[in-house]
Scaffold this active site. Structure first.
Site, PDB file in Angstrom:
ATOM      1  N   LYS A  73      -3.625   2.656  -2.297  1.00  0.00           N
ATOM      2  CA  LYS A  73      -5.008   3.091  -2.176  1.00  0.00           C
ATOM      3  C   LYS A  73      -5.019   4.179  -1.107  1.00  0.00           C
ATOM      4  CE  LYS A  73      -8.353   0.188  -2.483  1.00  0.00           C
ATOM      5  NZ  LYS A  73      -8.757   0.604  -3.828  1.00  0.00           N
ATOM      6  N   MET A 114      -9.170   7.796   8.922  1.00  0.00           N
ATOM      7  CA  MET A 114      -9.387   8.416   7.617  1.00  0.00           C
ATOM      8  C   MET A 114     -10.481   9.474   7.669  1.00  0.00           C
ATOM      9  SD  MET A 114      -9.312   4.748   5.601  1.00  0.00           S
ATOM     10  CE  MET A 114     -10.463   4.075   6.812  1.00  0.00           C
ATOM     11  N   ASP A 121       0.820  -1.200   0.000  1.00  0.00           N
ATOM     12  CA  ASP A 121       0.000   0.000   0.000  1.00  0.00           C
ATOM     13  C   ASP A 121       0.858   1.256   0.000  1.00  0.00           C
ATOM     14  OD1 ASP A 121      -2.395  -1.289  -0.066  1.00  0.00           O
ATOM     15  OD2 ASP A 121      -2.801  -1.149   2.079  1.00  0.00           O
TER      16      ASP A 121
END
Length: 434
Positions: A227, A342, A205
């Site tokens: 991502k 997030m 990632d």
């Protein structure tokens, strides 16, 4: 006594003899080695020259310039022996490296190495060089490092049976989902390091740190399948297809995910696809960012005086908005410690939703970005100031938002008159100001 030459005389083999006298050139006669502990370079030079003149190999402790040989540290799991040397520059460092290696090697390594030694010729006869033979020994290594147990009775026959099957069928690889933790490579588990060291291909990632990748097998192919919110990303379907294709080609694939693969990492979708394709998959957990956050702050997310539960909540949906099924009423209870992952871009809306459902604007809040990394930043204050805090912290790095009474636990012990001063200094510790 600055030095002593030893060896040569069979009469005293296996004994230590002490001669209470200073060294002199005559002591080198018949000696096998000469060792000295000298305070000055002048003493070291004299001892070194005398030993060399007598034809005796010499070592002056902690003075590499006067050493013809070195004593390295070893890890002895015979027939496996690992030697470490710093060329005399730092013996203590060599010992520390040895201890690190000791922790990585299973206690039963000696028995597994002896088993490999006994099987090698028969396996080589059964399997041709290349993929089949490599597949067998990779599976052997998996067993060696799995569970730290010694080989069971009958292990040899079972392994030979596996070799026979591999000789008649194409090798199928496997996939391991590995948690890379929040960034600090020293937070990796030993099992994660072993997986990285045995991988053929690593799909990692965007948030995986360079320090973690440095622990991977040098020959492994590394593919970024990043991502990350707000940026061009590799589609999940493409990642799934890539894992299936590589595993069916016989590759050992590591899917390296930031934090813990099972927390907001889409591991469920990947596991389901791999299992549907008949591909073996296992998971190595990692330290999730919220745990690292608590450790950095030195506070308990479930402090019994402040919190009765803890929740990890995603701060955005797949459509880039707040999730529409979030139970805001239960999250508005300040005795519930909530960590939003997030949620940087949604901070203002998170605050509004919590206040709308009854949470007080004075509820303690901590915001941290790039947890455990060199560029880590943090802010601590009240829920009312959360939107303003995000303007300072920014959203370029992964952000955690912690909300609840537990985040005020450490501040509660500070005198009220000093509290504002302490809060104003907290961001400066990480190099950022509110």
């Amino acid at each position: 006594m600055p030095g002593r030459a030893e060896g040569g005389n069979d009469t005293h083999r296996g004994q230590i003899l002490h001669h209470p006298e200073a060294w002199h050139p005559a002591i080198f006669t018949g000696a096998a080695l000469a060792l000295a502990d000298c305070d000055t370079d002048g003493e070291a030079q004299a001892f070194f020259d005398a030993a060399v003149s007598a034809g005796v190999p010499v070592n002056v402790i902690d003075k590499p310039a006067f050493c013809q040989f070195q004593f390295g540290s070893i890890v002895n799991r015979s027939p496996v022996i690992v030697a470490i040397s710093t060329d005399g520059a730092a013996p203590i460092l060599a010992q520390a490296i040895r201890r690190r290696i000791e922790t990585l090697l299973p206690p039963a390594l000696k028995q597994w190495a002896e088993l490999a030694q006994s099987l090698r010729e028969r396996v080589n006869d059964m399997l041709s060089p290349g993929a089949p033979r490599r597949a067998f020994w990779e599976r052997f290594v998996d067993r060696t490092f799995q569970g730290n147990a010694a080989p069971e009775e009958g292990a040899a026959q079972a392994l030979l049976g596996e070799a026979e099957r591999l000789g008649g069928a194409p090798a199928i690889g496997r996939v391991t989902l590995v948690g890379a933790g929040p960034g600090d490579a020293e937070l990796l588990t030993l099992k994660a390091v072993r997986a990285l060291q045995s991988a053929d291909v690593i799909l990692f990632d965007d948030l995986v740190s360079d320090e973690v990748l440095e622990l991977a097998r040098r020959e492994a192919k590394r593919l970024l399948v990043g991502k990350r919110g707000g940026r061009t990303s590799c589609k999940q379907q493409d990642i799934n297809d890539m894992m299936v294709s590589l595993a069916k080609a016989g590759k050992r694939v590591v899917r390296l995910k930031s934090g813990d693969p099972m927390i907001f990492g889409r591991a469920g979708e990947e596991i389901a696809r791999l299992e549907a394709e008949g591909i073996a998959v296992d998971v190595v957990p990692g330290i999730t960012a919220a745990s690292a956050m608590a450790a950095c702050l030195g506070l308990s997310l479930t402090h019994r005086d402040h919190a009765q539960s803890v929740r990890f909540v995603t701060g955005h949906s797949r459509h880039g908005d707040l999730p529409d099924n979030t139970d805001w009423k239960s999250l508005a209870d300040p005795s519930v410690t909530t960590v939003f992952y997030m949620g940087g871009r949604m901070a203002a809306r998170i605050r509004a939703a919590l206040v709308e459902h009854g949470m007080g604007d004075d509820t303690p809040v901590v915001v941290m970005a790039a947890v455990t990394r060199a560029n880590e930043t943090r802010w601590q204050g009240r829920l009312a100031d959360l939107p303003m805090a995000m303007q300072t912290i920014g959203v370029d790095e992964p952000v955690l938002i912690g909300i609840g009474n537990a985040f005020g636990a450490r501040r509660s012990t500070v005198d009220a008159d000093c509290q504002d001063v302490v809060e104003s200094l907290l961001p400066a510790v990480s190099g950022r100001r509110q």
